[in-house]
Design an enzyme around this catalytic site. Structure first.
Site, PDB file in Angstrom:
ATOM      1  N   SER A  64       0.722  -1.074  -0.292  1.00  0.00           N
ATOM      2  CA  SER A  64      -0.382  -0.281   0.143  1.00  0.00           C
ATOM      3  C   SER A  64       0.686   0.871  -0.189  1.00  0.00           C
ATOM      4  CB  SER A  64      -0.969   0.180   1.697  1.00  0.00           C
ATOM      5  OG  SER A  64      -1.710  -0.779   0.801  1.00  0.00           O
TER       6      SER A  64
HETATM    7  N1  SAH Z   1      -1.118  -4.493   4.323  1.00  0.00           N
HETATM    8  C1  SAH Z   1      -0.338  -5.143   2.451  1.00  0.00           C
HETATM    9  C2  SAH Z   1      -1.456  -4.662   1.927  1.00  0.00           C
HETATM   10  C3  SAH Z   1      -1.614  -5.630   0.023  1.00  0.00           C
HETATM   11  S1  SAH Z   1      -1.868  -5.895  -0.511  1.00  0.00           S
HETATM   12  C4  SAH Z   1       0.813  -4.626   2.761  1.00  0.00           C
HETATM   13  O1  SAH Z   1       1.382  -3.379   3.701  1.00  0.00           O
HETATM   14  O2  SAH Z   1       1.673  -4.791   1.797  1.00  0.00           O
HETATM   15  C5  SAH Z   1      -3.929  -6.109   0.051  1.00  0.00           C
HETATM   16  C6  SAH Z   1      -3.673  -8.248   0.779  1.00  0.00           C
HETATM   17  O3  SAH Z   1      -4.748  -8.657   1.382  1.00  0.00           O
HETATM   18  C7  SAH Z   1      -3.233  -9.710  -0.892  1.00  0.00           C
HETATM   19  O4  SAH Z   1      -1.710  -9.142   0.035  1.00  0.00           O
HETATM   20  C8  SAH Z   1      -4.085 -10.138  -0.942  1.00  0.00           C
HETATM   21  O5  SAH Z   1      -3.462 -11.510  -0.759  1.00  0.00           O
HETATM   22  C9  SAH Z   1      -4.536  -9.915   0.733  1.00  0.00           C
HETATM   23  N2  SAH Z   1      -6.216 -10.532   1.145  1.00  0.00           N
HETATM   24  C10 SAH Z   1      -6.936 -10.528  -0.319  1.00  0.00           C
HETATM   25  N3  SAH Z   1      -8.114 -11.045   0.078  1.00  0.00           N
HETATM   26  C11 SAH Z   1      -7.985 -11.485   1.387  1.00  0.00           C
HETATM   27  C12 SAH Z   1      -9.260 -12.100   2.619  1.00  0.00           C
HETATM   28  N4  SAH Z   1     -10.338 -12.235   1.978  1.00  0.00           N
HETATM   29  N5  SAH Z   1      -8.423 -12.424   3.495  1.00  0.00           N
HETATM   30  C13 SAH Z   1      -7.463 -12.078   4.108  1.00  0.00           C
HETATM   31  N6  SAH Z   1      -6.231 -11.841   3.153  1.00  0.00           N
HETATM   32  C14 SAH Z   1      -6.619 -11.394   2.003  1.00  0.00           C
END
Ligand code: SAH
Length: 213
Positions: A64
């Site tokens: 993000s």
């Molecule tokens: N907090 C992360 C943002 C990653 S983007 C960072 O700082 O890098 C969002 C993430 O949510 C992705 O890795 C994706 O695989 C995960 N995601 C998507 N749907 C999800 C779900 N139902 N449960 C858990 N994680 C999920």
């Protein structure tokens, strides 16, 4: 895995940038100043690590934008030793920001590859969440509830009921809600069955998905 004075200087500039964009919480700014974001990105992207932008990580997911991480963390209004559930571990950057504040973090990731990678990576930087779980964030983590805060870092098509149910009274859920574009939404649990809802502008996240893979 090097963190140099040059990196620290770039982080200090990043903190100035997000402060100018409106983030004022000292705990949050100090955490952004401390977490070596370049180490959370593939080596090819190191030069971009301290721009205020989202970037691709493994498995078609993104790390993000620092401003977004700061904005969501500020909305959580958590303090050291609070118990927080994060949905979407991804690179672990948001996890590390929460850990820098002294929060007890539980984090869930649905992508096996990312889950494995980040679970190994975070302890190398001495970041130790209470639990990193491979699972479905729509269900939350009932066995560890209730939480002072829950933060969702993927775009949610709707607000999962279990997440609201797993908040303490006074607890806060920060969740981007929507399909193409998401509205940053804050729910505060004011009573057993009562919630306040507040909305804060538009953001773009990768979608929150159902099945694990
Ligand atoms: N907090 C992360 C943002 C990653 S983007 C960072 O700082 O890098 C969002 C993430 O949510 C992705 O890795 C994706 O695989 C995960 N995601 C998507 N749907 C999800 C779900 N139902 N449960 C858990 N994680 C999920």
């Amino acid at each position: 895995m090097k963190d140099t004075h040059k990196h620290q200087g770039l982080r200090n500039q990043l903190v100035t940038t997000i402060n100018e964009k409106g983030i004022i919480d000292k705990n949050v700014l100090n955490a952004i100043a401390a977490v070596p974001r370049h180490l959370f990105m593939d080596s090819g992207f190191v030069d971009f690590a301290y721009q205020d932008k989202a970037f691709p990580i493994a498995a078609e997911q993104t790390i993000s934008q620092p401003y977004t991480v700061a904005f969501q963390t500020e909305l959580l209004q958590v303090k050291p030793n609070d118990k927080v559930l994060e949905i979407g571990t991804g690179s672990g950057y948001q996890t590390a920001v929460l850990l820098e504040i002294g929060i007890r973090v539980y984090t869930i990731e649905r992508q096996k590859e990312l889950f494995k990678k980040t679970k190994l990576f975070l302890p190398k930087l001495n970041y130790k969440p209470k639990k990193i779980i491979f699972g479905d964030g729509y269900k939350g983590l009932p066995e560890e509830a209730p939480f002072d805060g829950i933060i969702v870092t993927a775009g949610a098509p709707f607000v999962p009921k279990p997440l609201l149910a797993q908040l303490k009274i006074g607890g806060r859920l920060v969740i981007p809600v929507g399909d193409e574009v998401q509205t940053m939404t804050l729910f505060v649990r004011t009573g057993e069955k009562d919630f306040e809802k507040h909305e804060f502008g538009n953001f773009r996240f990768v979608p929150m998905l159902k099945e694990r893979n």
